[in-house]
Structure formats: C-alpha cells, structure tokens
Motif scaffolding. Structure first.
Motif, PDB file in Angstrom:
ATOM      1  N   ALA A  24      41.115  65.062 -20.797  1.00 29.59           N
ATOM      2  CA  ALA A  24      40.865  66.489 -21.256  1.00 29.59           C
ATOM      3  C   ALA A  24      41.600  67.301 -20.048  1.00 29.59           C
ATOM      4  O   ALA A  24      41.598  66.896 -18.887  1.00 29.59           O
ATOM      5  N   TYR A  25      42.534  68.322 -20.651  1.00 29.51           N
ATOM      6  CA  TYR A  25      43.076  69.105 -19.548  1.00 29.51           C
ATOM      7  C   TYR A  25      42.728  70.821 -19.915  1.00 29.51           C
ATOM      8  O   TYR A  25      42.391  70.951 -20.961  1.00 29.51           O
ATOM      9  N   ALA A  26      43.003  71.409 -19.026  1.00 32.40           N
ATOM     10  CA  ALA A  26      42.521  72.746 -19.081  1.00 32.40           C
ATOM     11  C   ALA A  26      44.217  73.411 -18.908  1.00 32.40           C
ATOM     12  O   ALA A  26      44.266  74.162 -17.917  1.00 32.40           O
ATOM     13  N   PHE A  27      44.717  73.547 -20.045  1.00 34.95           N
ATOM     14  CA  PHE A  27      46.013  73.937 -19.703  1.00 34.95           C
ATOM     15  C   PHE A  27      46.233  75.465 -20.051  1.00 34.95           C
ATOM     16  O   PHE A  27      45.535  75.987 -20.758  1.00 34.95           O
ATOM     17  N   VAL A  28      46.946  76.092 -19.105  1.00 36.53           N
ATOM     18  CA  VAL A  28      47.493  77.516 -19.299  1.00 36.53           C
ATOM     19  C   VAL A  28      48.885  77.301 -19.706  1.00 36.53           C
ATOM     20  O   VAL A  28      49.679  77.048 -18.975  1.00 36.53           O
ATOM     21  N   LEU A  29      49.042  77.657 -20.794  1.00 36.48           N
ATOM     22  CA  LEU A  29      50.757  77.532 -21.430  1.00 36.48           C
ATOM     23  C   LEU A  29      51.451  78.347 -20.573  1.00 36.48           C
ATOM     24  O   LEU A  29      51.397  79.703 -20.362  1.00 36.48           O
ATOM     25  N   VAL A  30      52.175  77.661 -20.023  1.00 31.91           N
ATOM     26  CA  VAL A  30      53.716  78.345 -19.124  1.00 31.91           C
ATOM     27  C   VAL A  30      54.649  77.825 -20.104  1.00 31.91           C
ATOM     28  O   VAL A  30      55.053  76.593 -20.234  1.00 31.91           O
ATOM     29  N   ARG A  31      55.195  78.893 -20.534  1.00 28.34           N
ATOM     30  CA  ARG A  31      56.447  78.599 -21.639  1.00 28.34           C
ATOM     31  C   ARG A  31      57.720  78.947 -21.144  1.00 28.34           C
ATOM     32  O   ARG A  31      58.651  79.408 -22.353  1.00 28.34           O
ATOM     33  N   ALA A  32      58.207  78.897 -20.090  1.00 25.76           N
ATOM     34  CA  ALA A  32      59.471  79.201 -19.632  1.00 25.76           C
ATOM     35  C   ALA A  32      60.277  77.678 -19.235  1.00 25.76           C
ATOM     36  O   ALA A  32      59.660  76.811 -18.745  1.00 25.76           O
ATOM     37  N   VAL A  33      61.373  77.739 -19.638  1.00 30.45           N
ATOM     38  CA  VAL A  33      61.964  76.452 -19.383  1.00 30.45           C
ATOM     39  C   VAL A  33      63.566  76.681 -18.713  1.00 30.45           C
ATOM     40  O   VAL A  33      64.115  77.668 -19.536  1.00 30.45           O
ATOM     41  N   GLU A  34      63.940  75.927 -17.875  1.00 26.20           N
ATOM     42  CA  GLU A  34      65.308  76.032 -17.418  1.00 26.20           C
ATOM     43  C   GLU A  34      66.344  75.790 -18.443  1.00 26.20           C
ATOM     44  O   GLU A  34      66.354  74.510 -18.849  1.00 26.20           O
ATOM     45  N   PRO A  35      67.443  76.629 -18.876  1.00 32.61           N
ATOM     46  CA  PRO A  35      68.362  76.291 -19.583  1.00 32.61           C
ATOM     47  C   PRO A  35      69.259  74.974 -18.932  1.00 32.61           C
ATOM     48  O   PRO A  35      69.527  75.315 -17.707  1.00 32.61           O
ATOM     49  N   PRO A  36      69.883  73.785 -19.759  1.00 32.43           N
ATOM     50  CA  PRO A  36      70.659  73.143 -18.875  1.00 32.43           C
ATOM     51  C   PRO A  36      72.076  73.727 -18.665  1.00 32.43           C
ATOM     52  O   PRO A  36      72.384  74.752 -19.304  1.00 32.43           O
ATOM     53  N   PRO A  37      72.820  73.128 -17.834  1.00 34.22           N
ATOM     54  CA  PRO A  37      74.172  73.811 -17.471  1.00 34.22           C
ATOM     55  C   PRO A  37      74.977  73.411 -18.741  1.00 34.22           C
ATOM     56  O   PRO A  37      74.716  72.458 -19.568  1.00 34.22           O
ATOM     57  N   ARG A  38      76.054  74.364 -19.216  1.00 33.58           N
ATOM     58  CA  ARG A  38      76.867  74.109 -20.045  1.00 33.58           C
ATOM     59  C   ARG A  38      77.285  72.710 -20.607  1.00 33.58           C
ATOM     60  O   ARG A  38      77.396  72.296 -21.424  1.00 33.58           O
ATOM     61  N   ALA A  39      77.451  72.011 -19.351  1.00 28.02           N
ATOM     62  CA  ALA A  39      78.323  70.733 -19.569  1.00 28.02           C
ATOM     63  C   ALA A  39      77.341  69.641 -20.168  1.00 28.02           C
ATOM     64  O   ALA A  39      77.764  68.582 -20.528  1.00 28.02           O
ATOM     65  N   TYR A  40      76.081  69.768 -19.988  1.00 27.79           N
ATOM     66  CA  TYR A  40      75.225  68.889 -20.429  1.00 27.79           C
ATOM     67  C   TYR A  40      74.435  69.555 -21.840  1.00 27.79           C
ATOM     68  O   TYR A  40      73.462  68.827 -22.185  1.00 27.79           O
ATOM     69  N   ALA A  41      74.749  70.648 -22.337  1.00 26.14           N
ATOM     70  CA  ALA A  41      74.190  71.218 -23.496  1.00 26.14           C
ATOM     71  C   ALA A  41      74.427  70.513 -24.717  1.00 26.14           C
ATOM     72  O   ALA A  41      73.441  70.617 -25.885  1.00 26.14           O
ATOM     73  N   ALA A  42      75.446  69.807 -24.826  1.00 23.06           N
ATOM     74  CA  ALA A  42      75.895  69.100 -26.055  1.00 23.06           C
ATOM     75  C   ALA A  42      76.661  67.794 -25.732  1.00 23.06           C
ATOM     76  O   ALA A  42      76.933  67.525 -24.678  1.00 23.06           O
TER      77      ALA A  42
END
Length: 144
Positions: free
Chosen positions: A15-33
């Motif tokens: 059981a977890y008491a999550f507080v949704l943190v919804r930001a994520v760091e975008p990857p550098p362009r070289a790793y995006a695809a």
C-alpha cells in the motif's frame, strides 16, 4: 513470458499513499528516437502505478538518492530485462504526460542516463546507436 517478480503482481502490491507528481524531464534530442542499445527492448505495461513502482524499485535498487519519501516510479527502464516498464495509459490522468513519460523511459533504453541527482544528462550516458557525431558536449552544459 514471465519475468522475475511478475508473479508478485498477481496479489495486492504494498500500500502506498501516492501524491501524483506528474512532471517528467524530456530526453535530450539525441535520445528521443531511434534504435535502442540492444535493438530488442520491449515494453511491459501494468494496470496500476503501484505495480510499476514495485518492479522499478526492485530493478533500480530503490529510489534515487535524495528522493522524497513520497516519491515513486511511474515508469522505468530495466536493463536486466531490457524492458521499458510503464503504467497503462488509462491508469494515468493525462495522455500527454503518459506519452512524455514513455519517451523519457525509451530514451534510457537508447543509452541516456541521468546525473546522480536524477536531473540532466550524466556522464554514464552511452552514445545513442547510430549517432556517429555524438559528442560529450551534447550531454549538457556541465560537460566540458
């Protein structure tokens, strides 16, 4: 195909008491695809964030150093399984954020690694497959 620890997901996760943190760091362009480091990476989609957090903590050896006690994983790249582990799209409130998290985790499969503090591009990053012109300078302003 069953993975180590997947049978544990059949029952109730801790059981977890999550507080949704919804930001994520975008990857550098070289790793995006592009291809992953192995070319065989697969995706494991789980219905609940608690399940993802459980497997990612196992894979990552816990939360990053300095993470808040309320922190949790809502996706990760497991290098041992060569799998991107994500919560199902309908298990997350925003499609845009889910897509951003998926891109972030697939970038890890392409070789992107965070700095030890969990932000930016760290020196342990691998060159993206097929990036012949990859330079250390692409790893961020701190690299020289």
């Amino acid at each position: 195909m069953l993975c180590a620890g997947c049978a544990l997901l059949a029952g109730a996760p801790p059981a977890y008491a999550f507080v949704l943190v919804r930001a994520v760091e975008p990857p550098p362009r070289a790793y995006a695809a592009g291809p992953t480091q192995t070319g065989a990476t697969w995706e494991m989609i789980l219905p609940r964030v608690e399940q993802v957090d459980y497997l990612c903590r196992l894979a990552m050896g816990g939360l990053p150093a300095g993470a808040a006690t309320t922190a949790y994983y809502w996706g990760c790249y497991n290098s041992k399984l060569d799998a991107v582990i994500l919560v199902a799209r309908d298990g997350w409130p925003s499609r845009r954020e889910w897509d951003a998290n998926r891109a972030h985790e697939w970038a890890h499969a392409r070789g992107w690694r965070h700095n030890p503090d969990g932000h930016g591009t760290g020196p342990a990053s691998l060159p993206p497959p097929g990036a012949a012109d990859f330079r250390v300078a692409a790893r961020g302003p701190a690299a020289k």
